[in-house]
Scaffold this motif. Structure first.
Motif, PDB file in Angstrom:
ATOM      1  N   ASN A  61      35.772  53.726 -30.333  1.00  0.00           N
ATOM      2  CA  ASN A  61      36.764  54.761 -30.639  1.00  0.00           C
ATOM      3  C   ASN A  61      36.522  55.581 -31.900  1.00  0.00           C
ATOM      4  OD1 ASN A  61      38.736  54.194 -28.438  1.00  0.00           O
ATOM      5  ND2 ASN A  61      38.789  52.198 -29.416  1.00  0.00           N
ATOM      6  N   ILE A  62      35.450  55.328 -32.610  1.00  0.00           N
ATOM      7  CA  ILE A  62      35.209  56.113 -33.816  1.00  0.00           C
ATOM      8  C   ILE A  62      33.826  56.740 -33.777  1.00  0.00           C
ATOM      9  CG2 ILE A  62      36.769  54.748 -35.246  1.00  0.00           C
ATOM     10  CD1 ILE A  62      34.424  53.295 -36.342  1.00  0.00           C
ATOM     11  N   SER A  63      33.697  57.851 -34.476  1.00  0.00           N
ATOM     12  CA  SER A  63      32.426  58.578 -34.465  1.00  0.00           C
ATOM     13  C   SER A  63      31.522  58.203 -35.633  1.00  0.00           C
ATOM     14  CB  SER A  63      32.690  60.090 -34.494  1.00  0.00           C
ATOM     15  OG  SER A  63      33.482  60.422 -35.624  1.00  0.00           O
ATOM     16  N   VAL A  64      32.109  57.744 -36.730  1.00  0.00           N
ATOM     17  CA  VAL A  64      31.320  57.344 -37.888  1.00  0.00           C
ATOM     18  C   VAL A  64      31.668  55.906 -38.244  1.00  0.00           C
ATOM     19  CG1 VAL A  64      30.792  57.784 -40.313  1.00  0.00           C
ATOM     20  CG2 VAL A  64      31.274  59.694 -38.782  1.00  0.00           C
ATOM     21  N   PHE A  65      30.656  55.080 -38.339  1.00  0.00           N
ATOM     22  CA  PHE A  65      30.894  53.662 -38.602  1.00  0.00           C
ATOM     23  C   PHE A  65      29.956  53.202 -39.711  1.00  0.00           C
ATOM     24  CE2 PHE A  65      30.477  49.079 -37.618  1.00  0.00           C
ATOM     25  CZ  PHE A  65      31.823  48.731 -37.639  1.00  0.00           C
ATOM     26  N   MET A  66      30.510  52.744 -40.811  1.00  0.00           N
ATOM     27  CA  MET A  66      29.697  52.264 -41.924  1.00  0.00           C
ATOM     28  C   MET A  66      29.936  50.773 -42.114  1.00  0.00           C
ATOM     29  SD  MET A  66      29.867  53.200 -45.985  1.00  0.00           S
ATOM     30  CE  MET A  66      29.748  54.952 -45.703  1.00  0.00           C
ATOM     31  N   VAL A  67      28.855  50.039 -42.274  1.00  0.00           N
ATOM     32  CA  VAL A  67      28.973  48.602 -42.507  1.00  0.00           C
ATOM     33  C   VAL A  67      28.544  48.305 -43.936  1.00  0.00           C
ATOM     34  CG1 VAL A  67      28.181  46.319 -41.837  1.00  0.00           C
ATOM     35  CG2 VAL A  67      28.512  48.078 -40.101  1.00  0.00           C
ATOM     36  N   MET A  68      29.417  47.643 -44.691  1.00  0.00           N
ATOM     37  CA  MET A  68      29.062  47.203 -46.036  1.00  0.00           C
ATOM     38  C   MET A  68      29.333  45.719 -46.136  1.00  0.00           C
ATOM     39  SD  MET A  68      30.061  50.277 -48.609  1.00  0.00           S
ATOM     40  CE  MET A  68      31.819  50.189 -48.427  1.00  0.00           C
ATOM     41  N   SER A  69      28.359  44.983 -46.620  1.00  0.00           N
ATOM     42  CA  SER A  69      28.483  43.534 -46.685  1.00  0.00           C
ATOM     43  C   SER A  69      28.826  43.092 -48.094  1.00  0.00           C
ATOM     44  CB  SER A  69      27.164  42.891 -46.253  1.00  0.00           C
ATOM     45  OG  SER A  69      27.228  41.497 -46.418  1.00  0.00           O
ATOM     46  N   LEU A  70      29.798  42.211 -48.209  1.00  0.00           N
ATOM     47  CA  LEU A  70      30.184  41.640 -49.489  1.00  0.00           C
ATOM     48  C   LEU A  70      29.847  40.158 -49.505  1.00  0.00           C
ATOM     49  CD1 LEU A  70      33.723  43.116 -50.239  1.00  0.00           C
ATOM     50  CD2 LEU A  70      31.616  43.579 -51.474  1.00  0.00           C
ATOM     51  N   CYS A  71      29.172  39.716 -50.560  1.00  0.00           N
ATOM     52  CA  CYS A  71      28.948  38.286 -50.730  1.00  0.00           C
ATOM     53  C   CYS A  71      30.276  37.622 -51.076  1.00  0.00           C
ATOM     54  CB  CYS A  71      27.944  38.029 -51.844  1.00  0.00           C
ATOM     55  SG  CYS A  71      26.292  38.579 -51.447  1.00  0.00           S
ATOM     56  N   PRO A  72      30.408  36.320 -50.780  1.00  0.00           N
ATOM     57  CA  PRO A  72      31.650  35.626 -51.113  1.00  0.00           C
ATOM     58  C   PRO A  72      31.960  35.747 -52.602  1.00  0.00           C
ATOM     59  CG  PRO A  72      30.274  34.267 -49.708  1.00  0.00           C
ATOM     60  CD  PRO A  72      29.438  35.456 -50.102  1.00  0.00           C
ATOM     61  N   GLY A  73      33.221  35.902 -52.922  1.00  0.00           N
ATOM     62  CA  GLY A  73      33.625  36.006 -54.326  1.00  0.00           C
ATOM     63  C   GLY A  73      34.934  36.755 -54.421  1.00  0.00           C
ATOM     64  N   PHE A  74      35.986  36.081 -54.879  1.00  0.00           N
ATOM     65  CA  PHE A  74      37.322  36.667 -54.883  1.00  0.00           C
ATOM     66  C   PHE A  74      37.383  37.929 -55.746  1.00  0.00           C
ATOM     67  CE2 PHE A  74      41.569  37.038 -56.802  1.00  0.00           C
ATOM     68  CZ  PHE A  74      42.330  37.151 -55.659  1.00  0.00           C
ATOM     69  N   ALA A  75      36.826  37.860 -56.956  1.00  0.00           N
ATOM     70  CA  ALA A  75      36.906  38.993 -57.883  1.00  0.00           C
ATOM     71  C   ALA A  75      36.197  40.220 -57.310  1.00  0.00           C
ATOM     72  CB  ALA A  75      36.287  38.613 -59.223  1.00  0.00           C
ATOM     73  N   ARG A  76      35.040  39.988 -56.704  1.00  0.00           N
ATOM     74  CA  ARG A  76      34.274  41.103 -56.143  1.00  0.00           C
ATOM     75  C   ARG A  76      35.032  41.735 -54.975  1.00  0.00           C
ATOM     76  NH1 ARG A  76      30.262  38.382 -55.110  1.00  0.00           N
ATOM     77  NH2 ARG A  76      28.963  38.733 -56.928  1.00  0.00           N
ATOM     78  N   THR A  77      35.626  40.911 -54.155  1.00  0.00           N
ATOM     79  CA  THR A  77      36.371  41.408 -52.998  1.00  0.00           C
ATOM     80  C   THR A  77      37.610  42.180 -53.431  1.00  0.00           C
ATOM     81  OG1 THR A  77      35.620  39.496 -51.733  1.00  0.00           O
ATOM     82  CG2 THR A  77      37.444  40.739 -50.820  1.00  0.00           C
ATOM     83  N   GLU A  78      38.325  41.641 -54.423  1.00  0.00           N
ATOM     84  CA  GLU A  78      39.543  42.294 -54.907  1.00  0.00           C
ATOM     85  C   GLU A  78      39.246  43.673 -55.492  1.00  0.00           C
ATOM     86  OE1 GLU A  78      43.046  41.213 -54.948  1.00  0.00           O
ATOM     87  OE2 GLU A  78      42.008  40.327 -53.263  1.00  0.00           O
ATOM     88  N   SER A  79      38.181  43.787 -56.275  1.00  0.00           N
ATOM     89  CA  SER A  79      37.846  45.078 -56.885  1.00  0.00           C
ATOM     90  C   SER A  79      37.447  46.092 -55.819  1.00  0.00           C
ATOM     91  CB  SER A  79      36.713  44.899 -57.903  1.00  0.00           C
ATOM     92  OG  SER A  79      35.540  44.433 -57.270  1.00  0.00           O
ATOM     93  N   PHE A  80      36.807  45.605 -54.764  1.00  0.00           N
ATOM     94  CA  PHE A  80      36.399  46.478 -53.670  1.00  0.00           C
ATOM     95  C   PHE A  80      37.620  47.025 -52.929  1.00  0.00           C
ATOM     96  CE2 PHE A  80      35.073  47.056 -49.203  1.00  0.00           C
ATOM     97  CZ  PHE A  80      34.102  48.033 -49.389  1.00  0.00           C
ATOM     98  N   HIS A  81      38.570  46.145 -52.639  1.00  0.00           N
ATOM     99  CA  HIS A  81      39.793  46.562 -51.944  1.00  0.00           C
ATOM    100  C   HIS A  81      40.616  47.527 -52.788  1.00  0.00           C
ATOM    101  CE1 HIS A  81      39.856  42.913 -48.983  1.00  0.00           C
ATOM    102  NE2 HIS A  81      38.930  43.807 -48.708  1.00  0.00           N
ATOM    103  N   LYS A  82      40.637  47.321 -54.098  1.00  0.00           N
ATOM    104  CA  LYS A  82      41.373  48.221 -54.991  1.00  0.00           C
ATOM    105  C   LYS A  82      40.739  49.617 -54.974  1.00  0.00           C
ATOM    106  CE  LYS A  82      43.144  48.709 -59.704  1.00  0.00           C
ATOM    107  NZ  LYS A  82      42.804  50.145 -59.767  1.00  0.00           N
TER     108      LYS A  82
END
Length: 205
Positions: free
Chosen positions: A7-28
């Motif tokens: 259903n989408i025309s542009v799809f980007m995949v970004m991989s995050l290594c495990p790590g709460f701080a890294r994930t939180e900053s990415f979501h922010k």
């Protein structure tokens, strides 16, 4: 992920290594983005042991694999597919894995047969259609998986992650690594320098 791909025309995949701080900053960062309403984040679960076995059978083109090999890959990779592939590549390049045809009437290791059958169903059917003999993977005699160090590229990733954290956190991590993959806080506290002990819980978090 399939509905997204349809259903989408542009799809980007970004991989995050495990790590709460890294994930939180990415979501922010996503939340603060003006296009945030067009961005969807999916949390992909790690591979289950059965999925690691299935991937290994398919990648190697075999119908049976040693239980010790799957256990090694599950523990070292933490279910990350890229790490599984790199570890297997390392084992193959260093001739630690042997391949041979399956002998008629050969019994599988303990109750490992059920997992092997599920894991290698695709490989088996594809080989049957080609009329080729079923192959199995075994460990070269004398290979001790517990003593194998990380391949260089995986070690570089680990060191890069280590460089990103604060110096006191690095010290705690290095002391913990002396104990092993699993440790108690009491055990870690016993070997930490005195000036760090009272900060241990915060640094571990």
């Amino acid at each position: 992920m399939a509905p997204l791909l349809w259903n989408i025309s542009v799809f980007m995949v970004m991989s995050l290594c495990p790590g709460f701080a890294r994930t939180e900053s990415f979501h922010k960062a996503i939340t603060d983005n003006l296009m945030s309403h067009k961005i969807t984040c999916l949390h992909l679960e790690k591979l289950k042991p059965s999925s690691v076995a299935q991937k290994l059978c398919q990648d190697l083109g075999v119908v049976s694999i040693p239980r010790a090999l799957v256990r090694f890959l599950v523990q070292r990779s933490l279910g990350i597919p890229y790490v599984v592939e790199e570890l297997v590549h390392f084992l193959c390049c260093n001739k630690m894995l042997l391949f041979r045809t399956e002998r008629r009437g050969e019994e599988a290791e303990d109750n490992w047969e059920n997992l092997n059958i599920q894991a290698s169903a695709i490989t088996t059917s594809s080989r049957s259609s080609l009329g080729s003999a079923a192959m199995i993977c075994i460990l070269r005699p004398g290979v001790n998986l517990d003593s194998i160090a990380l391949p260089r590229n995986l070690k570089e990733i680990a060191l890069a992650q280590l460089d990103e954290i604060k110096s006191l956190e690095q010290i705690v991590l290095k002391f913990a690594a002396v104990i092993g993959l699993v440790f108690t806080t009491q055990m870690l506290s016993y070997i930490l320098p005195t000036n760090i002990k009272h900060k241990m819980t915060v640094l571990l978090d």
